[in-house]
Design a protein around this motif. Sequence first.
Motif, PDB file in Angstrom:
ATOM      1  N   THR A 184       0.697  -1.309  -0.148  1.00  0.00           N
ATOM      2  CA  THR A 184       0.102   0.078  -0.055  1.00  0.00           C
ATOM      3  C   THR A 184       0.762   1.290   0.086  1.00  0.00           C
ATOM      4  OG1 THR A 184      -1.669   1.211   1.154  1.00  0.00           O
ATOM      5  CG2 THR A 184      -0.178  -0.152   2.791  1.00  0.00           C
ATOM      6  N   THR A 185       0.144   2.508   0.047  1.00  0.00           N
ATOM      7  CA  THR A 185       0.951   3.652   0.083  1.00  0.00           C
ATOM      8  C   THR A 185       0.806   4.394   1.330  1.00  0.00           C
ATOM      9  OG1 THR A 185       1.531   5.612  -1.196  1.00  0.00           O
ATOM     10  CG2 THR A 185      -0.648   5.095  -0.923  1.00  0.00           C
ATOM     11  N   SER A 221      -4.122   6.654  -1.144  1.00  0.00           N
ATOM     12  CA  SER A 221      -4.734   5.969  -2.519  1.00  0.00           C
ATOM     13  C   SER A 221      -5.945   5.360  -1.747  1.00  0.00           C
ATOM     14  CB  SER A 221      -3.723   4.777  -2.981  1.00  0.00           C
ATOM     15  OG  SER A 221      -4.715   3.924  -3.551  1.00  0.00           O
ATOM     16  N   PHE A 254       6.671   2.199  -6.701  1.00  0.00           N
ATOM     17  CA  PHE A 254       5.670   1.165  -7.277  1.00  0.00           C
ATOM     18  C   PHE A 254       6.339   0.444  -8.429  1.00  0.00           C
ATOM     19  CE2 PHE A 254       2.254   4.471  -5.737  1.00  0.00           C
ATOM     20  CZ  PHE A 254       2.560   4.157  -4.449  1.00  0.00           C
ATOM     21  N   SER A 255       7.562   0.643  -8.920  1.00  0.00           N
ATOM     22  CA  SER A 255       8.161   0.209 -10.235  1.00  0.00           C
ATOM     23  C   SER A 255       8.126  -1.418 -10.192  1.00  0.00           C
ATOM     24  CB  SER A 255       9.601   0.578 -10.359  1.00  0.00           C
ATOM     25  OG  SER A 255      10.309   0.255  -9.474  1.00  0.00           O
ATOM     26  N   ASN A 304       1.470  -3.948 -12.944  1.00  0.00           N
ATOM     27  CA  ASN A 304       0.929  -2.523 -13.448  1.00  0.00           C
ATOM     28  C   ASN A 304       1.302  -1.465 -12.842  1.00  0.00           C
ATOM     29  OD1 ASN A 304      -0.901  -4.563 -14.578  1.00  0.00           O
ATOM     30  ND2 ASN A 304      -2.412  -4.441 -12.713  1.00  0.00           N
ATOM     31  N   GLY A 305       2.477  -1.364 -12.055  1.00  0.00           N
ATOM     32  CA  GLY A 305       3.124  -0.230 -11.459  1.00  0.00           C
ATOM     33  C   GLY A 305       2.212   0.680 -10.462  1.00  0.00           C
ATOM     34  N   LYS A 306       1.558  -0.107  -9.811  1.00  0.00           N
ATOM     35  CA  LYS A 306       0.633   0.788  -8.884  1.00  0.00           C
ATOM     36  C   LYS A 306       0.366  -0.249  -7.604  1.00  0.00           C
ATOM     37  CE  LYS A 306      -2.293   3.188 -12.411  1.00  0.00           C
ATOM     38  NZ  LYS A 306      -3.640   3.526 -13.156  1.00  0.00           N
ATOM     39  N   ALA A 340      -3.214  -7.730  -8.095  1.00  0.00           N
ATOM     40  CA  ALA A 340      -3.259  -6.435  -8.266  1.00  0.00           C
ATOM     41  C   ALA A 340      -4.478  -5.916  -8.559  1.00  0.00           C
ATOM     42  CB  ALA A 340      -2.264  -5.817  -9.450  1.00  0.00           C
ATOM     43  N   ASP A 341      -5.049  -4.951  -8.024  1.00  0.00           N
ATOM     44  CA  ASP A 341      -6.235  -4.106  -8.360  1.00  0.00           C
ATOM     45  C   ASP A 341      -7.189  -4.726  -6.803  1.00  0.00           C
ATOM     46  OD1 ASP A 341      -8.258  -2.706 -10.649  1.00  0.00           O
ATOM     47  OD2 ASP A 341      -9.221  -4.097  -9.470  1.00  0.00           O
ATOM     48  N   ASN A 345       2.249  13.392 -15.090  1.00  0.00           N
ATOM     49  CA  ASN A 345       1.644  12.131 -15.265  1.00  0.00           C
ATOM     50  C   ASN A 345       0.204  12.216 -14.828  1.00  0.00           C
ATOM     51  OD1 ASN A 345       2.070   9.170 -15.594  1.00  0.00           O
ATOM     52  ND2 ASN A 345       1.371   8.975 -13.448  1.00  0.00           N
ATOM     53  N   GLU A 379      -2.845  11.444 -17.391  1.00  0.00           N
ATOM     54  CA  GLU A 379      -3.745  10.517 -17.265  1.00  0.00           C
ATOM     55  C   GLU A 379      -5.438  11.303 -17.208  1.00  0.00           C
ATOM     56  OE1 GLU A 379      -2.968   8.870 -13.577  1.00  0.00           O
ATOM     57  OE2 GLU A 379      -1.770   7.358 -14.338  1.00  0.00           O
TER      58      GLU A 379
END
Length: 234
Positions: free
Chosen positions: A6-7, A17, A42-43, A47-49, A61-62, A142, A146
């Motif tokens: 998480t963030t 988030s 998040f690299s 999905n980089g997220k 993911a998601d 970014n 988006e």
Amino acid sequence: MLKLYTTPGTANCRSFSPFAYKAEALLALSGADYTLEYLTDFSNMPNGKVPVLQDGERLIADSELIKAYLTQRFALDVDRTLTPEQQSIGHAFRVMLEDRTYWAGVYSRFIDPAGEHFLMNTMLGGAPEEMRAAIAAAMRENVRQEIHGHGIGRHSQAQIYAFAQADIEALLGYMGDNAFFFGSKPTGIDATIAGLFANWLVNSFDSALSDYLNTRPQIADYVQRFEQVVFGNN
């Protein structure tokens, strides 16, 4: 034990988030044991997220895929009492909130000049001071790309916030006096709602979105109630 990537957030918001907040809420509702790992890079994530749920060697993911996994693997059953009609309504509101309303909050933090101090000193408060401006500029560009690609970023600031207000009014109108979206207990849609509202309420700057939220005190009451029931916060 499950691990949720998480963030970080603040003392008043579990994660910056809304989707990571949602995923943690669903984990708490599932009753499964889990730990949190906070990331700023998040690299290495699919999905980089974030959020990303790890179960052994498996990465999910998601937030919606995490919900599906918890339902199948850990018998998450918060929606078990919902009728097919209610499940359809919850799905429609979730898509509205996550695919349109969400972007007004993103806009307020990254594009609206009013959010500059919050971005630099709260969201990026843990970054070296000499690097914050460059990080913020990269994040802002970014986000700009988006939201332009999404389409909502092609509208004026006033219209973006007007879209969000209309969505929230529809949500509150449906909920009425219910403690949670469908009644006295939280269900899956409430994890989405609480994640969005908690993030918007923690924004410590003046914007049309914040000004609007201040006219709806039931929103803060809702988040406090959700936190108490789901996470045991006083």
